[in-house]
Scaffold this active site. Structure first.
Site, PDB file in Angstrom:
ATOM      1  N   TYR A  58      20.033  33.920  51.029  1.00  0.00           N
ATOM      2  CA  TYR A  58      20.309  35.335  51.300  1.00  0.00           C
ATOM      3  C   TYR A  58      19.119  36.190  50.886  1.00  0.00           C
ATOM      4  O   TYR A  58      18.650  37.052  51.646  1.00  0.00           O
ATOM      5  CB  TYR A  58      21.568  35.759  50.530  1.00  0.00           C
ATOM      6  CG  TYR A  58      21.967  37.218  50.707  1.00  0.00           C
ATOM      7  CD1 TYR A  58      22.739  37.621  51.795  1.00  0.00           C
ATOM      8  CD2 TYR A  58      21.580  38.187  49.775  1.00  0.00           C
ATOM      9  CE1 TYR A  58      23.110  38.953  51.957  1.00  0.00           C
ATOM     10  CE2 TYR A  58      21.949  39.518  49.935  1.00  0.00           C
ATOM     11  CZ  TYR A  58      22.714  39.896  51.015  1.00  0.00           C
ATOM     12  OH  TYR A  58      23.086  41.218  51.187  1.00  0.00           O
ATOM     13  N   LYS A 103      16.752  38.558  53.326  1.00  0.00           N
ATOM     14  CA  LYS A 103      16.628  40.013  53.180  1.00  0.00           C
ATOM     15  C   LYS A 103      15.162  40.421  52.944  1.00  0.00           C
ATOM     16  O   LYS A 103      14.733  41.483  53.406  1.00  0.00           O
ATOM     17  CB  LYS A 103      17.528  40.511  52.045  1.00  0.00           C
ATOM     18  CG  LYS A 103      19.022  40.378  52.366  1.00  0.00           C
ATOM     19  CD  LYS A 103      19.413  41.203  53.585  1.00  0.00           C
ATOM     20  CE  LYS A 103      20.909  41.218  53.824  1.00  0.00           C
ATOM     21  NZ  LYS A 103      21.306  42.067  54.960  1.00  0.00           N
TER      22      LYS A 103
HETATM   23  N1  LIG Z   1      27.987  44.928  49.761  1.00  0.00           N
HETATM   24  C1  LIG Z   1      26.831  44.901  49.111  1.00  0.00           C
HETATM   25  O1  LIG Z   1      26.779  44.940  47.884  1.00  0.00           O
HETATM   26  C2  LIG Z   1      25.548  44.809  49.872  1.00  0.00           C
HETATM   27  C3  LIG Z   1      24.362  44.991  49.170  1.00  0.00           C
HETATM   28  C4  LIG Z   1      23.151  44.934  49.838  1.00  0.00           C
HETATM   29  C5  LIG Z   1      23.137  44.703  51.199  1.00  0.00           C
HETATM   30  N2  LIG Z   1      24.309  44.512  51.857  1.00  0.00           N
HETATM   31  C6  LIG Z   1      24.228  44.264  53.288  1.00  0.00           C
HETATM   32  O2  LIG Z   1      24.968  45.251  53.981  1.00  0.00           O
HETATM   33  C7  LIG Z   1      25.473  44.730  55.197  1.00  0.00           C
HETATM   34  C8  LIG Z   1      26.981  44.952  55.263  1.00  0.00           C
HETATM   35  O3  LIG Z   1      27.580  44.344  54.140  1.00  0.00           O
HETATM   36  P1  LIG Z   1      29.123  44.549  53.768  1.00  0.00           P
HETATM   37  O4  LIG Z   1      29.206  44.443  52.301  1.00  0.00           O
HETATM   38  O5  LIG Z   1      29.676  45.743  54.451  1.00  0.00           O
HETATM   39  O6  LIG Z   1      29.713  43.196  54.414  1.00  0.00           O
HETATM   40  P2  LIG Z   1      31.148  42.864  55.038  1.00  0.00           P
HETATM   41  O7  LIG Z   1      31.277  41.387  54.979  1.00  0.00           O
HETATM   42  O8  LIG Z   1      32.210  43.687  54.398  1.00  0.00           O
HETATM   43  O9  LIG Z   1      31.006  43.343  56.571  1.00  0.00           O
HETATM   44  C9  LIG Z   1      30.139  42.679  57.456  1.00  0.00           C
HETATM   45  C10 LIG Z   1      30.553  42.974  58.880  1.00  0.00           C
HETATM   46  O10 LIG Z   1      29.625  42.305  59.745  1.00  0.00           O
HETATM   47  C11 LIG Z   1      30.337  41.605  60.765  1.00  0.00           C
HETATM   48  N3  LIG Z   1      29.585  40.414  61.170  1.00  0.00           N
HETATM   49  C12 LIG Z   1      29.360  39.289  60.429  1.00  0.00           C
HETATM   50  N4  LIG Z   1      28.671  38.397  61.139  1.00  0.00           N
HETATM   51  C13 LIG Z   1      28.434  38.960  62.353  1.00  0.00           C
HETATM   52  C14 LIG Z   1      27.768  38.506  63.523  1.00  0.00           C
HETATM   53  N5  LIG Z   1      27.223  37.276  63.576  1.00  0.00           N
HETATM   54  N6  LIG Z   1      27.699  39.321  64.593  1.00  0.00           N
HETATM   55  C15 LIG Z   1      28.272  40.561  64.559  1.00  0.00           C
HETATM   56  N7  LIG Z   1      28.938  41.040  63.467  1.00  0.00           N
HETATM   57  C16 LIG Z   1      29.013  40.238  62.389  1.00  0.00           C
HETATM   58  C17 LIG Z   1      31.660  41.213  60.107  1.00  0.00           C
HETATM   59  O11 LIG Z   1      32.681  40.950  61.077  1.00  0.00           O
HETATM   60  C18 LIG Z   1      31.941  42.441  59.238  1.00  0.00           C
HETATM   61  O12 LIG Z   1      32.673  43.415  59.933  1.00  0.00           O
HETATM   62  C19 LIG Z   1      25.061  43.248  55.205  1.00  0.00           C
HETATM   63  O13 LIG Z   1      23.858  43.092  55.927  1.00  0.00           O
HETATM   64  C20 LIG Z   1      24.823  42.966  53.740  1.00  0.00           C
HETATM   65  O14 LIG Z   1      23.952  41.871  53.548  1.00  0.00           O
HETATM   66  C21 LIG Z   1      25.505  44.568  51.235  1.00  0.00           C
END
Ligand SMILES: NC(=O)c1ccc[n+]([C@@H]2O[C@H](COP(=O)([O-])OP(=O)(O)OC[C@H]3O[C@@H](n4cnc5c(N)ncnc54)[C@H](O)[C@@H]3O)[C@@H](O)[C@H]2O)c1
Length: 249
Positions: A157, A161
């Site tokens: 991961y 990123k």
């Molecule tokens: N939550 C955190 O702490 C955090 C921190 C840093 C970065 N991020 C990044 O933010 C983004 C969103 O994270 P989140 O916490 O809302 O995650 P989440 O798992 O709650 O939501 C992710 C969404 O992406 C969709 N998805 C997954 N794979 C997919 C694909 N192959 N094609 C289309 N849609 C797809 C899922 O159905 C879901 O609705 C991600 O890129 C994650 O890496 C999150």
């Protein structure tokens, strides 16, 4: 400067979590929204919510790793909206596992969605934005592209990123002559279903964060509006970290 009303935005992974909150924020600011999701049940509920706000909204079922379905989603968006002003590449996945135990299948899963998926979506956005000579792409990276998290292990991961941050810089340089800006947002720990899977680590994550808490997805809204709007007209190739001070230590 911050006025983005009437602009057309596409958000990947907007069925829940950060993508949902940011799609709603763009809609609240007056944008019409196209959602690209694999979970159509969640996507349909968000579309409904946006339409209730008086904006246009559509959902396209597409996996960001599948070029064919992505092509249909971006072309469908262009057909509905006539243009694309903002592309927010948010879809991503995380698996906690040690590097020595990571299978090729899991490595591909994470890198394909988090890095190749963002690459494909940027490519599709460029097919619309370069001829327009205008557009802003916002990639959701992570503070994990800059630091290696503890106590959980997630080398694939973190590497994916870091790749998003460098991809963002590279595309910003390539596409600046066409008026297409590309920036990334790197959140720290945000309370979503993704982080809830590691809920037992919340106390550790909170103690490592100078502000002593996880962030809420709503705390990323201001930056998204800034990057989506002409207020950030001279900003491209930047990665902006929002992490409650985590990476400052
Ligand atoms: N939550 C955190 O702490 C955090 C921190 C840093 C970065 N991020 C990044 O933010 C983004 C969103 O994270 P989140 O916490 O809302 O995650 P989440 O798992 O709650 O939501 C992710 C969404 O992406 C969709 N998805 C997954 N794979 C997919 C694909 N192959 N094609 C289309 N849609 C797809 C899922 O159905 C879901 O609705 C991600 O890129 C994650 O890496 C999150």
């Amino acid at each position: 400067m911050f006025d983005i009303s009437g602009r057309k935005a596409l958000v990947t992974g907007a069925g829940r979590g950060i993508g949902k909150v940011l799609a709603l924020a763009l809609a609240e600011a007056g944008c019409d929204i196209s959602i690209v999701e694999i979970d159509m049940k969640n996507a349909a509920a968000v579309v409904e919510e946006i339409r209730e706000m008086g904006r246009k909204a559509f959902a396209f079922e597409a996996d960001v790793t599948k070029k064919d379905s992505l092509r249909k989603a971006f072309e469908g968006t262009q057909k509905e909206f006539g243009r694309l002003d903002i592309c927010l590449n948010n879809a991503g996945v995380c698996i906690h596992q040690s590097a020595e135990d990571t299978s090729e299948k899991d490595l591909n899963h994470v890198v394909d969605i988090n890095l190749k998926g963002v690459f494909f979506c940027c490519q599709e956005a460029s097919r619309i934005m370069i001829p327009q000579k205008k557009g802003t792409i916002i990639n959701i990276a992570s503070m994990s592209g800059t630091i290696a998290n503890v106590p959980q292990k997630q080398a694939h991961y973190n590497a994916s990123k870091a790749g998003v941050i460098m991809l963002t810089k590279s595309l910003a340089v390539e596409w600046a002559p066409y008026g297409v800006r590309v920036n990334s947002i790197s959140p720290g720990y945000i309370r979503t279903e993704m982080t809830l899977m590691g809920g037992q680590m919340f106390p550790a994550w909170e103690s490592l964060t100078p502000m002593g808490r996880l962030g809420e997805a709503s705390e990323l809204r201001g930056l998204v509006i800034y990057l989506a709007s002409d207020a950030s007209s001279f900003m491209t190739g930047s990665d902006i970290i929002i992490d409650g001070g985590y990476t400052a230590r």
